[in-house]
Design a protein around this motif. Sequence first.
Motif, PDB file in Angstrom:
ATOM      1  N   PHE A   2       3.525   4.568   5.016  1.00 21.56           N
ATOM      2  CA  PHE A   2       3.570   4.018   3.800  1.00 21.56           C
ATOM      3  C   PHE A   2       2.280   4.575   3.117  1.00 21.56           C
ATOM      4  O   PHE A   2       2.228   5.209   1.835  1.00 21.56           O
ATOM      5  CB  PHE A   2       3.585   2.413   3.824  1.00 21.56           C
ATOM      6  CG  PHE A   2       3.373   1.942   2.377  1.00 21.56           C
ATOM      7  CD1 PHE A   2       4.348   1.828   1.521  1.00 21.56           C
ATOM      8  CD2 PHE A   2       2.268   1.353   1.960  1.00 21.56           C
ATOM      9  CE1 PHE A   2       4.437   1.456   0.326  1.00 21.56           C
ATOM     10  CE2 PHE A   2       2.022   0.935   0.606  1.00 21.56           C
ATOM     11  CZ  PHE A   2       3.126   0.970  -0.453  1.00 21.56           C
ATOM     12  N   GLU A   3       1.374   4.688   3.764  1.00 15.67           N
ATOM     13  CA  GLU A   3       0.099   5.214   3.170  1.00 15.67           C
ATOM     14  C   GLU A   3       0.161   6.470   2.667  1.00 15.67           C
ATOM     15  O   GLU A   3      -0.368   6.976   1.686  1.00 15.67           O
ATOM     16  CB  GLU A   3      -1.217   5.002   4.157  1.00 15.67           C
ATOM     17  CG  GLU A   3      -1.580   3.515   4.327  1.00 15.67           C
ATOM     18  CD  GLU A   3      -2.049   3.242   2.972  1.00 15.67           C
ATOM     19  OE1 GLU A   3      -2.589   3.679   2.359  1.00 15.67           O
ATOM     20  OE2 GLU A   3      -1.960   2.015   2.598  1.00 15.67           O
ATOM     21  N   ALA A   4       0.997   7.334   3.813  1.00 11.48           N
ATOM     22  CA  ALA A   4       0.972   8.858   3.622  1.00 11.48           C
ATOM     23  C   ALA A   4       1.949   8.825   2.215  1.00 11.48           C
ATOM     24  O   ALA A   4       1.495   9.854   1.354  1.00 11.48           O
ATOM     25  CB  ALA A   4       1.755   9.563   4.619  1.00 11.48           C
ATOM     26  N   VAL A   8       0.590  10.791  -1.266  1.00  9.59           N
ATOM     27  CA  VAL A   8       1.451  11.911  -1.975  1.00  9.59           C
ATOM     28  C   VAL A   8       1.772  11.700  -3.486  1.00  9.59           C
ATOM     29  O   VAL A   8       1.808  12.374  -4.273  1.00  9.59           O
ATOM     30  CB  VAL A   8       2.456  12.468  -0.953  1.00  9.59           C
ATOM     31  CG1 VAL A   8       3.537  13.447  -1.890  1.00  9.59           C
ATOM     32  CG2 VAL A   8       2.292  12.989   0.204  1.00  9.59           C
ATOM     33  N   LEU A   9       2.232  10.388  -3.585  1.00 11.36           N
ATOM     34  CA  LEU A   9       2.772   9.977  -4.908  1.00 11.36           C
ATOM     35  C   LEU A   9       1.940   9.991  -5.864  1.00 11.36           C
ATOM     36  O   LEU A   9       1.778  10.427  -7.085  1.00 11.36           O
ATOM     37  CB  LEU A   9       3.270   8.446  -4.656  1.00 11.36           C
ATOM     38  CG  LEU A   9       3.763   7.833  -5.968  1.00 11.36           C
ATOM     39  CD1 LEU A   9       5.147   8.576  -6.620  1.00 11.36           C
ATOM     40  CD2 LEU A   9       4.195   6.513  -5.743  1.00 11.36           C
ATOM     41  N   VAL A  10       0.350   9.518  -5.414  1.00  7.57           N
ATOM     42  CA  VAL A  10      -0.514   9.453  -6.291  1.00  7.57           C
ATOM     43  C   VAL A  10      -1.295  10.959  -6.651  1.00  7.57           C
ATOM     44  O   VAL A  10      -1.355  11.172  -7.965  1.00  7.57           O
ATOM     45  CB  VAL A  10      -1.999   8.834  -5.561  1.00  7.57           C
ATOM     46  CG1 VAL A  10      -3.234   9.132  -6.719  1.00  7.57           C
ATOM     47  CG2 VAL A  10      -1.617   7.312  -5.525  1.00  7.57           C
ATOM     48  N   ALA A  11      -0.988  11.720  -5.789  1.00  4.55           N
ATOM     49  CA  ALA A  11      -1.333  13.242  -6.037  1.00  4.55           C
ATOM     50  C   ALA A  11      -0.469  13.723  -6.839  1.00  4.55           C
ATOM     51  O   ALA A  11      -0.653  14.551  -7.675  1.00  4.55           O
ATOM     52  CB  ALA A  11      -1.386  13.911  -4.649  1.00  4.55           C
ATOM     53  N   ILE A  12       0.807  13.456  -6.953  1.00  3.70           N
ATOM     54  CA  ILE A  12       1.832  14.124  -7.725  1.00  3.70           C
ATOM     55  C   ILE A  12       1.804  13.524  -9.068  1.00  3.70           C
ATOM     56  O   ILE A  12       1.685  14.420 -10.065  1.00  3.70           O
ATOM     57  CB  ILE A  12       3.485  13.645  -7.088  1.00  3.70           C
ATOM     58  CG1 ILE A  12       3.579  14.419  -5.930  1.00  3.70           C
ATOM     59  CG2 ILE A  12       4.434  14.056  -8.193  1.00  3.70           C
ATOM     60  CD1 ILE A  12       5.085  14.194  -5.172  1.00  3.70           C
ATOM     61  N   LEU A  28       7.650  14.738   2.177  1.00  4.82           N
ATOM     62  CA  LEU A  28       7.375  13.720   1.400  1.00  4.82           C
ATOM     63  C   LEU A  28       7.534  13.986  -0.239  1.00  4.82           C
ATOM     64  O   LEU A  28       7.922  13.333  -1.129  1.00  4.82           O
ATOM     65  CB  LEU A  28       6.167  12.891   1.582  1.00  4.82           C
ATOM     66  CG  LEU A  28       5.862  12.193   2.740  1.00  4.82           C
ATOM     67  CD1 LEU A  28       4.632  11.456   2.946  1.00  4.82           C
ATOM     68  CD2 LEU A  28       7.030  10.926   3.039  1.00  4.82           C
ATOM     69  N   ILE A  29       7.054  15.182  -0.281  1.00  2.00           N
ATOM     70  CA  ILE A  29       7.247  15.839  -1.824  1.00  2.00           C
ATOM     71  C   ILE A  29       8.591  15.998  -2.192  1.00  2.00           C
ATOM     72  O   ILE A  29       8.856  15.445  -3.399  1.00  2.00           O
ATOM     73  CB  ILE A  29       6.503  17.061  -1.832  1.00  2.00           C
ATOM     74  CG1 ILE A  29       4.849  16.822  -1.848  1.00  2.00           C
ATOM     75  CG2 ILE A  29       6.590  17.704  -3.220  1.00  2.00           C
ATOM     76  CD1 ILE A  29       4.152  18.198  -1.532  1.00  2.00           C
ATOM     77  N   TYR A  30       9.136  16.523  -1.143  1.00  4.69           N
ATOM     78  CA  TYR A  30      10.813  16.694  -1.442  1.00  4.69           C
ATOM     79  C   TYR A  30      11.240  15.278  -1.762  1.00  4.69           C
ATOM     80  O   TYR A  30      12.093  15.209  -2.877  1.00  4.69           O
ATOM     81  CB  TYR A  30      11.423  17.275  -0.246  1.00  4.69           C
ATOM     82  CG  TYR A  30      11.316  18.735  -0.030  1.00  4.69           C
ATOM     83  CD1 TYR A  30      11.589  19.404  -1.032  1.00  4.69           C
ATOM     84  CD2 TYR A  30      10.792  18.982   1.073  1.00  4.69           C
ATOM     85  CE1 TYR A  30      11.557  21.011  -0.639  1.00  4.69           C
ATOM     86  CE2 TYR A  30      10.731  20.191   1.500  1.00  4.69           C
ATOM     87  CZ  TYR A  30      10.681  21.316   0.556  1.00  4.69           C
ATOM     88  OH  TYR A  30      10.636  22.729   0.914  1.00  4.69           O
ATOM     89  N   ILE A  31      11.159  14.142  -1.305  1.00  2.00           N
ATOM     90  CA  ILE A  31      11.701  12.984  -1.505  1.00  2.00           C
ATOM     91  C   ILE A  31      11.406  12.137  -2.610  1.00  2.00           C
ATOM     92  O   ILE A  31      11.989  11.839  -3.422  1.00  2.00           O
ATOM     93  CB  ILE A  31      11.392  12.089  -0.247  1.00  2.00           C
ATOM     94  CG1 ILE A  31      12.214  12.674   1.037  1.00  2.00           C
ATOM     95  CG2 ILE A  31      11.881  10.620  -0.448  1.00  2.00           C
ATOM     96  CD1 ILE A  31      11.582  11.697   2.433  1.00  2.00           C
TER      97      ILE A  31
END
Length: 222
Positions: A2-4, A8-12, A28-31
């Motif tokens: 969840f943390e990862a 990644v979501l914040v970075a996107i 994670l980026i793909y998803i």
Amino acid sequence: MFEAMKEVLVAIWHQDFNALLTPGSAALIYILVAILISLESGFLPAAPLPCDSIVILVGTLSSVGVLEPIIIFPLLIISASAGSWLAFLQGRWLNKLPFVQSWLSKAPTKQMLTVDTLLCRHSLVALFAARFVPVVRSILPMMMGMRVHEEPRFHYFSWLSASLWVGLLAGVGFILPVLPEPISRIVTMGLMAAPLITLSIVIITAITWKIRKALQTKLKLI
């Protein structure tokens, strides 16, 4: 996990390119990108999501080897098309509600026929232009769900417009790393301004059409 995903979501969201270069973040980026594009294309409350810039960012990440173009480009097209289909289904559902039917019945028949004609005749142009305007991106497929009865026709133009949208934005993002920095900055600013430019064109066209119809009506009365 969840943390990862959160990182990644914040970075996107913040377009943090360096953070997205972290090894192991590609899956994670793909998803997350697929989810964001689907939500923003299919649901009006998700309109604030920065999906245009995300598609450009994905193209750049593909160019530097973080993502596989052969995977992410079709995934973006599928996500955008699936989102539009969800919006189309919402329009079909809304069209069955009594208060919506009552509201539509009060609209002038001639104007509704004009709307139907425009939606059917200019489906590709309308859907493609709508891809660049966050709010309209989900509203137009919803309207088509309410007014267009040929679902295969909608899917054809939806997939085609999604392919053009992804091909343009992700393609530009793909070539950004090889461009000189001043040109890269100008291109990026131009793409970020595209939604405002497209929205302005839509508003001007609508106003022009209304003025033209009003003048035609006035001339007929004379």
